[in-house]
Design a protein around this motif. Structure first.
Motif, short mmCIF file in Angstrom:
data_model
loop_
_atom_site.label_atom_id
_atom_site.label_comp_id
_atom_site.label_asym_id
_atom_site.label_seq_id
_atom_site.Cartn_x
_atom_site.Cartn_y
_atom_site.Cartn_z
N CYS A 60 11.31 31.63 -16.15
CA CYS A 60 10.86 30.06 -16.74
C CYS A 60 11.14 29.16 -15.26
CB CYS A 60 12.25 30.05 -17.83
SG CYS A 60 11.78 30.65 -19.14
N ASN A 61 10.36 28.21 -14.62
CA ASN A 61 10.62 27.67 -13.57
C ASN A 61 10.60 25.75 -13.95
OD1 ASN A 61 7.65 27.56 -13.73
ND2 ASN A 61 7.37 28.38 -12.43
N GLY A 62 10.37 25.85 -15.19
CA GLY A 62 10.23 23.81 -15.30
C GLY A 62 8.61 23.78 -15.88
N ILE A 63 9.02 22.46 -15.82
CA ILE A 63 7.31 22.63 -16.10
C ILE A 63 7.05 22.15 -14.32
CG2 ILE A 63 5.36 20.25 -17.16
CD1 ILE A 63 8.38 19.07 -17.86
N MET A 87 2.93 25.76 -7.58
CA MET A 87 2.74 24.58 -7.39
C MET A 87 4.04 24.10 -6.07
SD MET A 87 2.45 22.41 -10.33
CE MET A 87 3.36 21.25 -9.96
N PRO A 88 3.86 23.86 -5.61
CA PRO A 88 5.56 23.38 -5.20
C PRO A 88 6.77 23.14 -5.65
CG PRO A 88 3.94 21.94 -3.53
CD PRO A 88 3.66 22.82 -4.95
N SER A 89 7.63 23.96 -5.32
CA SER A 89 9.16 23.47 -6.32
C SER A 89 9.66 22.05 -6.74
CB SER A 89 10.14 24.45 -5.52
OG SER A 89 10.25 23.87 -4.18
N TRP A 90 9.23 21.97 -5.48
CA TRP A 90 9.89 19.96 -5.23
C TRP A 90 8.70 18.69 -6.23
CZ3 TRP A 90 6.06 16.44 -4.64
CH2 TRP A 90 5.44 16.51 -3.53
N LEU A 91 8.13 19.85 -6.03
CA LEU A 91 6.89 18.57 -7.42
C LEU A 91 7.38 19.67 -8.57
CD1 LEU A 91 4.67 16.90 -7.80
CD2 LEU A 91 3.31 18.99 -7.02
N ARG A 92 7.42 20.67 -8.85
CA ARG A 92 7.85 21.07 -10.59
C ARG A 92 9.16 20.89 -10.43
NH1 ARG A 92 6.83 26.11 -8.15
NH2 ARG A 92 9.20 26.87 -8.47
N TRP A 93 10.31 20.43 -9.81
CA TRP A 93 11.20 19.75 -10.15
C TRP A 93 10.87 18.09 -10.60
CZ3 TRP A 93 13.69 15.08 -8.05
CH2 TRP A 93 14.81 14.81 -8.71
N PHE A 110 10.06 14.29 -17.11
CA PHE A 110 10.08 14.43 -18.22
C PHE A 110 10.35 15.59 -19.29
CE2 PHE A 110 5.66 13.13 -16.59
CZ PHE A 110 5.28 12.54 -17.15
N PRO A 111 11.54 15.52 -18.91
CA PRO A 111 12.87 16.74 -19.43
C PRO A 111 12.62 16.73 -20.64
CG PRO A 111 14.24 14.24 -19.37
CD PRO A 111 12.76 13.86 -18.26
N THR A 112 12.51 16.29 -21.66
CA THR A 112 12.02 16.54 -23.09
C THR A 112 11.17 17.55 -23.14
OG1 THR A 112 12.26 14.43 -23.51
CG2 THR A 112 11.48 15.64 -25.13
N LEU A 113 10.42 18.15 -22.27
CA LEU A 113 9.13 18.24 -22.37
C LEU A 113 10.02 19.83 -21.73
CD1 LEU A 113 5.54 16.42 -21.91
CD2 LEU A 113 7.89 17.31 -24.21
N VAL A 114 10.98 20.08 -20.79
CA VAL A 114 11.34 21.52 -20.58
C VAL A 114 11.58 22.50 -20.86
CG1 VAL A 114 12.71 22.19 -18.76
CG2 VAL A 114 11.78 20.47 -17.91
#
Length: 136
Positions: free
Chosen positions: A35-38, A43-49, A55-59
């Motif tokens: 699991c790595n978020g959205i 993708m670069p980790s900063w972009l996923r972050w 959109f924290p609701t969708l994580v």
């Protein structure tokens, strides 16, 4: 990478909301690794972050989806995983925001956009090497 406590909180929420695939989080070691978020792993980790922050609701829906993609299977499994994420995202938006809160519908719209992107480009991240009959 999530801590064990974060995974346990995700399990409780997913179970409480009866999200499809909630049981996949119970393999906490796999959940921590996969699991790595959205966003896609490439993708670069900063972009996923950033996307996860916006959109924290969708994580949580994305976390379950990450495990499904890691498990892999047939093209039918991939389609089912994408539909599952869409439905889980809608459930999460409905749980987070009231019926008259416009954010509820904004998050649902974003989830629908994520679904369309998954259908178009998700095959690049899908683990299709598994022999699976298409059923969860």
């Amino acid at each position: 990478m999530y801590s064990l406590n974060e995974i346990e909180e995700k399990i409780l929420l997913a179970t409480e909301l009866n999200l499809s695939g909630a049981e996949l989080l119970e393999d906490t070691e796999r959940a921590q690794q996969v699991c790595n978020g959205i966003g896609a792993e490439w993708m670069p980790s900063w972009l996923r972050w950033l996307i996860s922050f916006l959109f924290p609701t969708l994580v949580l829906a994305a976390d379950i989806h990450d495990i499904r993609y890691h498990l892999g299977g047939s093209e039918r499994d991939r389609k089912n995983a994408d539909i599952e994420m869409l439905i889980n995202g809608i459930v999460l938006a409905r749980n987070q925001y009231g019926i008259f809160d416009p954010r509820r519908y904004g998050v649902m719209f974003v989830m629908l956009q994520f679904y369309f992107k998954l259908r178009d480009f998700g095959s690049f991240a899908w683990n299709g090497g598994s022999e699976n009959d298409g059923a969860y």
